[in-house]
Write a protein that holds these residues in place. Structure first.
Motif, PDB file in Angstrom:
ATOM      1  N   TYR A   1       0.860  -1.182   0.000  1.00  0.00           N
ATOM      2  CA  TYR A   1       0.000   0.000   0.000  1.00  0.00           C
ATOM      3  C   TYR A   1       0.897   1.234   0.000  1.00  0.00           C
ATOM      4  CZ  TYR A   1      -3.827   3.127   1.276  1.00  0.00           C
ATOM      5  OH  TYR A   1      -4.763   4.125   1.279  1.00  0.00           O
ATOM      6  N   VAL A   2       0.770   2.067  -1.034  1.00  0.00           N
ATOM      7  CA  VAL A   2       1.569   3.289  -1.160  1.00  0.00           C
ATOM      8  C   VAL A   2       0.599   4.459  -1.186  1.00  0.00           C
ATOM      9  CG1 VAL A   2       3.252   4.523  -2.552  1.00  0.00           C
ATOM     10  CG2 VAL A   2       3.275   2.021  -2.527  1.00  0.00           C
ATOM     11  N   ARG A   3       0.821   5.437  -0.300  1.00  0.00           N
ATOM     12  CA  ARG A   3      -0.112   6.563  -0.191  1.00  0.00           C
ATOM     13  C   ARG A   3       0.658   7.871  -0.039  1.00  0.00           C
ATOM     14  NH1 ARG A   3      -4.395   7.576   4.652  1.00  0.00           N
ATOM     15  NH2 ARG A   3      -5.667   9.076   3.554  1.00  0.00           N
ATOM     16  N   HIS A   4       0.167   8.930  -0.681  1.00  0.00           N
ATOM     17  CA  HIS A   4       0.754  10.271  -0.590  1.00  0.00           C
ATOM     18  C   HIS A   4       2.255  10.239  -0.887  1.00  0.00           C
ATOM     19  CE1 HIS A   4      -3.048  11.466   1.043  1.00  0.00           C
ATOM     20  NE2 HIS A   4      -2.869  10.864   2.195  1.00  0.00           N
ATOM     21  N   ALA A   5       2.609   9.730  -2.050  1.00  0.00           N
ATOM     22  CA  ALA A   5       4.023   9.590  -2.400  1.00  0.00           C
ATOM     23  C   ALA A   5       4.288  10.142  -3.794  1.00  0.00           C
ATOM     24  CB  ALA A   5       4.424   8.116  -2.333  1.00  0.00           C
ATOM     25  N   VAL A   6       5.557  10.477  -4.039  1.00  0.00           N
ATOM     26  CA  VAL A   6       6.008  10.955  -5.337  1.00  0.00           C
ATOM     27  C   VAL A   6       7.258  10.167  -5.714  1.00  0.00           C
ATOM     28  CG1 VAL A   6       6.924  12.931  -6.621  1.00  0.00           C
ATOM     29  CG2 VAL A   6       5.124  13.284  -4.919  1.00  0.00           C
ATOM     30  N   GLY A   7       7.298   9.678  -6.968  1.00  0.00           N
ATOM     31  CA  GLY A   7       8.494   9.013  -7.465  1.00  0.00           C
ATOM     32  C   GLY A   7       8.699   7.612  -6.926  1.00  0.00           C
ATOM     33  N   VAL A   8       7.692   6.774  -7.039  1.00  0.00           N
ATOM     34  CA  VAL A   8       7.783   5.399  -6.547  1.00  0.00           C
ATOM     35  C   VAL A   8       8.101   4.467  -7.711  1.00  0.00           C
ATOM     36  CG1 VAL A   8       6.516   3.515  -5.439  1.00  0.00           C
ATOM     37  CG2 VAL A   8       6.140   5.885  -4.703  1.00  0.00           C
ATOM     38  N   GLY A   9       9.116   3.614  -7.542  1.00  0.00           N
ATOM     39  CA  GLY A   9       9.476   2.635  -8.564  1.00  0.00           C
ATOM     40  C   GLY A   9       9.557   1.245  -7.972  1.00  0.00           C
ATOM     41  N   MET A  10       8.968   0.282  -8.671  1.00  0.00           N
ATOM     42  CA  MET A  10       9.049  -1.129  -8.275  1.00  0.00           C
ATOM     43  C   MET A  10       9.473  -1.900  -9.515  1.00  0.00           C
ATOM     44  SD  MET A  10       5.444  -1.433  -6.196  1.00  0.00           S
ATOM     45  CE  MET A  10       5.614  -3.184  -6.008  1.00  0.00           C
ATOM     46  N   HIS A  11      10.553  -2.638  -9.409  1.00  0.00           N
ATOM     47  CA  HIS A  11      11.076  -3.359 -10.561  1.00  0.00           C
ATOM     48  C   HIS A  11      11.324  -4.822 -10.204  1.00  0.00           C
ATOM     49  CE1 HIS A  11      11.776   0.374 -12.836  1.00  0.00           C
ATOM     50  NE2 HIS A  11      11.904   0.874 -11.631  1.00  0.00           N
ATOM     51  N   ASN A  12      10.782  -5.722 -11.030  1.00  0.00           N
ATOM     52  CA  ASN A  12      10.969  -7.168 -10.864  1.00  0.00           C
ATOM     53  C   ASN A  12      10.596  -7.636  -9.465  1.00  0.00           C
ATOM     54  OD1 ASN A  12      11.901  -7.392 -13.533  1.00  0.00           O
ATOM     55  ND2 ASN A  12      13.916  -6.703 -12.866  1.00  0.00           N
ATOM     56  N   VAL A  13       9.376  -7.278  -9.049  1.00  0.00           N
ATOM     57  CA  VAL A  13       8.863  -7.659  -7.738  1.00  0.00           C
ATOM     58  C   VAL A  13       7.939  -8.857  -7.903  1.00  0.00           C
ATOM     59  CG1 VAL A  13       7.453  -6.919  -5.787  1.00  0.00           C
ATOM     60  CG2 VAL A  13       9.032  -5.318  -6.864  1.00  0.00           C
ATOM     61  N   LYS A  14       8.118  -9.834  -7.017  1.00  0.00           N
ATOM     62  CA  LYS A  14       7.260 -11.008  -7.024  1.00  0.00           C
ATOM     63  C   LYS A  14       6.651 -11.153  -5.632  1.00  0.00           C
ATOM     64  CE  LYS A  14       7.162 -15.910  -8.081  1.00  0.00           C
ATOM     65  NZ  LYS A  14       7.923 -17.060  -8.574  1.00  0.00           N
ATOM     66  N   PHE A  15       5.313 -11.100  -5.571  1.00  0.00           N
ATOM     67  CA  PHE A  15       4.614 -11.269  -4.303  1.00  0.00           C
ATOM     68  C   PHE A  15       4.153 -12.709  -4.163  1.00  0.00           C
ATOM     69  CE2 PHE A  15       3.742  -6.681  -4.957  1.00  0.00           C
ATOM     70  CZ  PHE A  15       4.215  -6.205  -3.751  1.00  0.00           C
ATOM     71  N   ARG A  16       4.159 -13.175  -2.942  1.00  0.00           N
ATOM     72  CA  ARG A  16       3.579 -14.481  -2.609  1.00  0.00           C
ATOM     73  C   ARG A  16       2.560 -14.238  -1.508  1.00  0.00           C
ATOM     74  NH1 ARG A  16       9.213 -17.631  -2.624  1.00  0.00           N
ATOM     75  NH2 ARG A  16       9.387 -17.728  -4.875  1.00  0.00           N
ATOM     76  N   SER A  17       1.456 -14.952  -1.577  1.00  0.00           N
ATOM     77  CA  SER A  17       0.424 -14.776  -0.561  1.00  0.00           C
ATOM     78  C   SER A  17      -0.351 -16.065  -0.396  1.00  0.00           C
ATOM     79  CB  SER A  17      -0.524 -13.637  -0.945  1.00  0.00           C
ATOM     80  OG  SER A  17      -1.204 -13.957  -2.139  1.00  0.00           O
ATOM     81  N   LEU A  18      -1.134 -16.112   0.663  1.00  0.00           N
ATOM     82  CA  LEU A  18      -2.005 -17.253   0.889  1.00  0.00           C
ATOM     83  C   LEU A  18      -3.131 -17.244  -0.140  1.00  0.00           C
ATOM     84  CD1 LEU A  18      -2.281 -17.043   4.773  1.00  0.00           C
ATOM     85  CD2 LEU A  18      -0.932 -18.664   3.432  1.00  0.00           C
ATOM     86  N   PRO A  19      -3.650 -18.410  -0.491  1.00  0.00           N
ATOM     87  CA  PRO A  19      -4.759 -18.448  -1.463  1.00  0.00           C
ATOM     88  C   PRO A  19      -6.010 -17.708  -0.980  1.00  0.00           C
ATOM     89  CG  PRO A  19      -3.872 -20.648  -1.080  1.00  0.00           C
ATOM     90  CD  PRO A  19      -3.211 -19.735  -0.103  1.00  0.00           C
ATOM     91  N   THR A  20      -6.104 -17.442   0.311  1.00  0.00           N
ATOM     92  CA  THR A  20      -7.271 -16.746   0.864  1.00  0.00           C
ATOM     93  C   THR A  20      -7.130 -15.227   0.858  1.00  0.00           C
ATOM     94  OG1 THR A  20      -6.318 -16.987   3.069  1.00  0.00           O
ATOM     95  CG2 THR A  20      -7.886 -18.689   2.347  1.00  0.00           C
ATOM     96  N   GLU A  21      -6.002 -14.708   0.366  1.00  0.00           N
ATOM     97  CA  GLU A  21      -5.779 -13.255   0.346  1.00  0.00           C
ATOM     98  C   GLU A  21      -6.844 -12.568  -0.495  1.00  0.00           C
ATOM     99  OE1 GLU A  21      -4.982  -9.850   1.178  1.00  0.00           O
ATOM    100  OE2 GLU A  21      -3.423 -11.153   1.968  1.00  0.00           O
ATOM    101  N   GLN A  22      -7.447 -11.516   0.050  1.00  0.00           N
ATOM    102  CA  GLN A  22      -8.551 -10.823  -0.617  1.00  0.00           C
ATOM    103  C   GLN A  22      -8.193  -9.434  -1.110  1.00  0.00           C
ATOM    104  OE1 GLN A  22     -11.756 -12.249  -1.173  1.00  0.00           O
ATOM    105  NE2 GLN A  22     -10.457 -13.987  -0.726  1.00  0.00           N
ATOM    106  N   ARG A  23      -6.985  -8.969  -0.868  1.00  0.00           N
ATOM    107  CA  ARG A  23      -6.608  -7.602  -1.243  1.00  0.00           C
ATOM    108  C   ARG A  23      -5.817  -7.576  -2.549  1.00  0.00           C
ATOM    109  NH1 ARG A  23      -3.695  -6.644   4.351  1.00  0.00           N
ATOM    110  NH2 ARG A  23      -3.164  -8.774   3.782  1.00  0.00           N
ATOM    111  N   PRO A  24      -5.832  -6.426  -3.242  1.00  0.00           N
ATOM    112  CA  PRO A  24      -4.966  -6.273  -4.410  1.00  0.00           C
ATOM    113  C   PRO A  24      -3.499  -6.411  -3.992  1.00  0.00           C
ATOM    114  CG  PRO A  24      -6.567  -4.484  -4.293  1.00  0.00           C
ATOM    115  CD  PRO A  24      -6.657  -5.234  -3.008  1.00  0.00           C
TER     116      PRO A  24
END
Length: 121
Positions: free
Chosen positions: A2-25
């Protein structure tokens, strides 16, 4: 993430893992200017959430991402202040819809170019 009230955010080659029950983006961008997300990978979510939720986001470039199986949408855009969003070079074959846009978002806000899409998208 979750990114809020920010300027100049970069994400490169990110891999998320989560439980199958995760309900959020996987990523929520709320009131962010100058966002670059490249090479995002997430597991199948099995819910009604988009992979990326852009709220009041300006000057964003989402590229080289890959929608997981049965994602309802890869990106959801909301907020009248959202502007200049580019989605390019993404594998969106598995997403039901590549991008969803709320009624309060100007039609020219999102550009979708050079992606791999379903034939009916």
């Amino acid at each position: 993430m979750y990114v809020r009230h920010a300027v100049g955010v970069g994400m490169h080659n990110v891999k998320f893992r989560s439980l199958p029950t995760e309900q959020r983006p996987a990523l929520v961008s709320d009131n962010v200017t100058s966002l670059e997300v490249a090479g995002l990978r997430v597991p199948a979510q099995g819910n009604g959430s988009p992979v990326i939720d852009l709220r009041q986001t300006r000057d964003a470039w989402i590229r080289d991402g890959r929608a997981p199986s049965d994602a309802p949408s890869f990106i959801n855009v909301t907020g009248a202040e959202s502007a200049e969003i580019l989605v390019s070079g993404c594998d969106l074959l598995r997403a039901t819809l590549p991008v969803t846009v709320a009624a309060d978002v100007a039609p020219a806000t999102v550009t979708v170019a050079n992606n791999v899409l379903r034939a009916n998208a």
